[in-house]
Scaffold this motif. Structure first.
Motif, PDB file in Angstrom:
ATOM      1  N   THR A  81     -27.009  41.224  11.151  1.00  0.00           N
ATOM      2  CA  THR A  81     -26.472  40.201  12.049  1.00  0.00           C
ATOM      3  C   THR A  81     -26.502  40.661  13.492  1.00  0.00           C
ATOM      4  O   THR A  81     -26.836  39.893  14.405  1.00  0.00           O
ATOM      5  CB  THR A  81     -25.031  39.841  11.632  1.00  0.00           C
ATOM      6  OG1 THR A  81     -25.040  39.362  10.282  1.00  0.00           O
ATOM      7  CG2 THR A  81     -24.448  38.779  12.536  1.00  0.00           C
ATOM      8  N   GLU A  82     -26.167  41.939  13.730  1.00  0.00           N
ATOM      9  CA  GLU A  82     -26.198  42.492  15.083  1.00  0.00           C
ATOM     10  C   GLU A  82     -27.617  42.470  15.653  1.00  0.00           C
ATOM     11  O   GLU A  82     -27.831  42.098  16.815  1.00  0.00           O
ATOM     12  CB  GLU A  82     -25.666  43.932  15.065  1.00  0.00           C
ATOM     13  CG  GLU A  82     -25.693  44.639  16.405  1.00  0.00           C
ATOM     14  CD  GLU A  82     -24.763  44.010  17.434  1.00  0.00           C
ATOM     15  OE1 GLU A  82     -24.988  44.220  18.635  1.00  0.00           O
ATOM     16  OE2 GLU A  82     -23.808  43.302  17.024  1.00  0.00           O
ATOM     17  N   LYS A  85     -28.583  38.898  16.563  1.00  0.00           N
ATOM     18  CA  LYS A  85     -27.979  38.476  17.844  1.00  0.00           C
ATOM     19  C   LYS A  85     -28.758  39.030  19.028  1.00  0.00           C
ATOM     20  O   LYS A  85     -28.998  38.324  20.021  1.00  0.00           O
ATOM     21  CB  LYS A  85     -26.517  38.939  17.914  1.00  0.00           C
ATOM     22  CG  LYS A  85     -25.580  38.194  16.972  1.00  0.00           C
ATOM     23  CD  LYS A  85     -24.160  38.749  17.077  1.00  0.00           C
ATOM     24  CE  LYS A  85     -23.210  38.020  16.122  1.00  0.00           C
ATOM     25  NZ  LYS A  85     -21.842  38.603  16.177  1.00  0.00           N
ATOM     26  N   GLN A  86     -29.195  40.290  18.929  1.00  0.00           N
ATOM     27  CA  GLN A  86     -29.992  40.878  20.005  1.00  0.00           C
ATOM     28  C   GLN A  86     -31.330  40.160  20.155  1.00  0.00           C
ATOM     29  O   GLN A  86     -31.818  39.948  21.270  1.00  0.00           O
ATOM     30  CB  GLN A  86     -30.223  42.364  19.725  1.00  0.00           C
ATOM     31  CG  GLN A  86     -28.978  43.219  19.805  1.00  0.00           C
ATOM     32  CD  GLN A  86     -29.278  44.686  19.570  1.00  0.00           C
ATOM     33  OE1 GLN A  86     -30.394  45.146  19.787  1.00  0.00           O
ATOM     34  NE2 GLN A  86     -28.273  45.429  19.132  1.00  0.00           N
ATOM     35  N   GLN A  88     -31.926  37.048  19.471  1.00  0.00           N
ATOM     36  CA  GLN A  88     -31.674  35.731  20.066  1.00  0.00           C
ATOM     37  C   GLN A  88     -31.281  35.853  21.541  1.00  0.00           C
ATOM     38  O   GLN A  88     -31.581  34.960  22.343  1.00  0.00           O
ATOM     39  CB  GLN A  88     -30.561  35.031  19.295  1.00  0.00           C
ATOM     40  CG  GLN A  88     -30.912  34.672  17.854  1.00  0.00           C
ATOM     41  CD  GLN A  88     -31.551  33.311  17.738  1.00  0.00           C
ATOM     42  OE1 GLN A  88     -30.938  32.298  18.027  1.00  0.00           O
ATOM     43  NE2 GLN A  88     -32.812  33.285  17.314  1.00  0.00           N
ATOM     44  N   ALA A  89     -30.620  36.946  21.897  1.00  0.00           N
ATOM     45  CA  ALA A  89     -30.128  37.102  23.266  1.00  0.00           C
ATOM     46  C   ALA A  89     -31.256  37.393  24.259  1.00  0.00           C
ATOM     47  O   ALA A  89     -31.230  36.923  25.399  1.00  0.00           O
ATOM     48  CB  ALA A  89     -29.082  38.220  23.314  1.00  0.00           C
ATOM     49  N   GLN A 120     -22.778  29.362  12.597  1.00  0.00           N
ATOM     50  CA  GLN A 120     -23.474  30.626  12.825  1.00  0.00           C
ATOM     51  C   GLN A 120     -24.920  30.544  12.332  1.00  0.00           C
ATOM     52  O   GLN A 120     -25.202  29.993  11.275  1.00  0.00           O
ATOM     53  CB  GLN A 120     -22.741  31.754  12.099  1.00  0.00           C
ATOM     54  CG  GLN A 120     -23.416  33.120  12.226  1.00  0.00           C
ATOM     55  CD  GLN A 120     -22.652  34.209  11.494  1.00  0.00           C
ATOM     56  OE1 GLN A 120     -21.462  34.050  11.195  1.00  0.00           O
ATOM     57  NE2 GLN A 120     -23.320  35.319  11.205  1.00  0.00           N
ATOM     58  N   GLU A 121     -25.835  31.099  13.127  1.00  0.00           N
ATOM     59  CA  GLU A 121     -27.228  31.171  12.717  1.00  0.00           C
ATOM     60  C   GLU A 121     -27.516  32.562  12.159  1.00  0.00           C
ATOM     61  O   GLU A 121     -26.930  33.560  12.617  1.00  0.00           O
ATOM     62  CB  GLU A 121     -28.163  30.866  13.886  1.00  0.00           C
ATOM     63  CG  GLU A 121     -28.076  29.415  14.346  1.00  0.00           C
ATOM     64  CD  GLU A 121     -29.113  29.074  15.404  1.00  0.00           C
ATOM     65  OE1 GLU A 121     -29.805  30.004  15.889  1.00  0.00           O
ATOM     66  OE2 GLU A 121     -29.241  27.878  15.759  1.00  0.00           O
ATOM     67  N   LEU A 122     -28.416  32.628  11.176  1.00  0.00           N
ATOM     68  CA  LEU A 122     -28.718  33.902  10.515  1.00  0.00           C
ATOM     69  C   LEU A 122     -30.057  33.816   9.818  1.00  0.00           C
ATOM     70  O   LEU A 122     -30.598  32.721   9.602  1.00  0.00           O
ATOM     71  CB  LEU A 122     -27.625  34.266   9.519  1.00  0.00           C
ATOM     72  CG  LEU A 122     -27.539  33.443   8.204  1.00  0.00           C
ATOM     73  CD1 LEU A 122     -26.685  34.194   7.209  1.00  0.00           C
ATOM     74  CD2 LEU A 122     -26.997  32.050   8.422  1.00  0.00           C
TER      75      LEU A 122
END
Length: 524
Positions: A81-82, A85-86, A88-89, A120-122
């Protein structure tokens, strides 16, 4: 045992038949535009949390929401998940999986609401295709399968297939993979990797890592729900999973698919590239290899298998039920126990074949003929277990109950194969009344005249039942030649075993069926 693969490529779907010693054992149909295949990876969005089920419903773009259970998140879900997020960021620079912060494994007895929230997206992967009224089943523990290896991002574990019996070979493969893989990538070594050289395994590992990197790059470009890694076509997937040295030929009736398969086989087994053969015969490819007849005889509710004995196969919502019947078989030996054993052993052969052929899944209950002797019951159980060793699906076989019923659980990842072997009348459409059959060829001649002289179509194929084709081709001055001299030499008469006796179809040069049926007229 000689294995052959026969691939029938049509406009709407591809049908793949696996033959072992000329006997049909697997049949797969794949739509040309098929989506949501097992192995596809999507960016999904959590729509609803279900604490009572400890699961979530996730939107992946299918008509129904997909199901994701807590146990399918994978131990390294927080680290994954971390990294997501990176990704996507920063949509310009790809983050490094090695440098991403590592989190502890999620607890095995945790709850879904602790790690997921609505909206939440995953990343999620299709674990089961949509079946009946259910949407896809998902897993968040991602894996990318190759022929020899399976790559598992965010894991460091190396596992070797239990089917490799040699402890020395298992240790060699484990140490070899640990020496060539990157950190934060786990690997499962498949059975076919036994005795393979380091260069072959290293090359495939690089290919799998590259596929993972491509999926990360697609994730950066994705806006919302989108596929980011699609499983290779089912034709290639089946070859990847079942290809072995016993394969003697792969017949394909399409140049593009043939070239694709040849490139893949040349990559995994260069010495076998010559077994790929383009089929260009006049008969439909399944008719030529005797597959159509086997499909017609093997997919009905009742399946005969030996000297009058037969199976009855019924499907319910949650399970399949198979009844073994001895039928009206007769034998000089009137020993009932020995006869029951013989029928049951033969039935086991056909049942295991039917499970693979129809891809039956879930619970399968088999009502064998009752046997009194315990050694015969044990012999039948051992026989079924041995036969099931060739089944690629995960399964578990239970011994016969005191009522003579054997239960088998078999992994189901896609809908069971169903082929309707009953033929509806193509001329009366269920009314029970048709034109005189002696006028059938006159009807065809009228259609030819309309097609050639009115629609100005010169190149086409007329498909008919083999008996009708034989009648058209028979005689010194046959109807075939009469029609060729009258309507030109651009058409062909092709027999098809899939057709009913008075069924026909006109196919143009592009492979499209021309609608020249007389449905309204026939109904009057």
């Amino acid at each position: 045992m000689n294995s052959e693969l026969v691939v029938d490529v049509q406009q709407q779907e591809i049908t793949i038949a696996l033959l072992e010693d000329k006997n049909l054992v697997e049949l797969n149909k794949e739509g040309r535009s098929l989506s949501f295949m097992v192995g596809d990876i999507y960016v999904g969005r959590v729509k609803k949390l279900m604490p009572g089920l400890n699961a979530a419903f996730v939107d992946v773009g299918y008509g129904k929401e997909a199901f994701l259970h807590y146990q399918d998140l994978g131990p390294q879900f927080l680290s994954q998940t971390e990294f997501f997020k990176q990704t996507q960021a920063d949509r310009k620079r790809t983050p490094s999986i090695i440098k991403t912060k590592t989190f502890a494994d999620i607890p095995k007895d945790g709850t879904i609401s602790d790690v997921l929230k609505v909206g939440q997206e995953l990343w999620v992967q299709i674990a089961k295709e949509p079946i009946s009224t259910k949407g896809p089943r998902l897993s968040a523990e991602l894996s990318i399968a190759g022929r020899y290896l399976v790559l598992i991002p965010f894991s460091d574990k190396v596992s070797v297939s239990q089917k490799i019996k040699s402890a020395e070979e298992r240790m060699r493969l484990k140490q070899l993979i640990q020496s060539i893989k990157s950190r934060r990538f786990g690997v499962i070594v498949r059975t076919v990797a036994e005795d393979k050289r380091v260069a072959e395994l290293d090359n495939e590992l690089r290919i799998l890592v590259k596929r993972w990197e491509e999926s990360v790059a697609k994730t950066q470009k994705a806006k919302g729900i989108a596929p980011v890694l699609e499983e290779i076509g089912r034709t290639i997937g089946i070859i990847r999973d079942i290809f072995n040295p016993d394969f003697e030929s792969i017949h394909i009736n399409d140049e593009a698919v043939c070239a694709e398969v040849r490139d893949y086989v040349e990559l995994i087994a260069p010495d076998k590239k010559n077994i790929i053969k383009l089929y260009d015969g006049k008969l439909p490819i399944f008719d030529n290899f005797g597959i159509t007849k086997q499909v017609k005889s093997l997919f009905g509710k009742t399946v005969t298998f030996k000297r009058g004995a037969y199976l009855i196969i019924e499907q319910t919502e949650a399970m399949h039920v198979i009844d073994v019947n001895s039928g009206n078989r007769s034998k000089a030996n009137n020993n009932q126990e020995d006869n029951a054993l013989e029928v049951n052993m033969a039935a086991a052969n056909e049942i295991v074949r039917q499970m693979r052929l129809r891809d039956l899944g879930g619970i399968i209950a088999i009502d064998f003929i009752d046997m009194i002797k315990s050694e015969h019951r044990q012999q039948l159980f051992d026989h079924v277990e041995k036969l099931m060793e060739n089944d690629r699906a995960k399964h578990h076989v239970l011994p016969l109950s005191k009522f003579g019923v054997m239960q088998i659980t078999r992994q189901r990842v896609r809908p069971a194969m169903f082929v309707d072997t009953e033929e509806s009348c193509p001329t009366c459409f269920g009314t029970g009344k048709i034109k005189a059959s002696i006028l059938f060829t006159d009807t065809l001649e009228g259609k030819l005249d309309y097609l050639v002289n009115t629609l100005n179509t010169k190149q086409f194929v007329l498909k008919v039942h083999p008996y009708v084709a034989a009648y058209i081709n028979s005689g010194f001055y046959s109807l075939k030649w009469k029609w060729k001299f009258r309507f030109g030499f651009g058409h062909k008469i092709v027999p098809s075993q899939e057709f009913g006796l008075l069924q026909y179809a006109f196919i143009d040069a592009a492979g499209n069926e021309l609608d020249l049926k007389e449905e309204i007229e026939t109904r009057l």
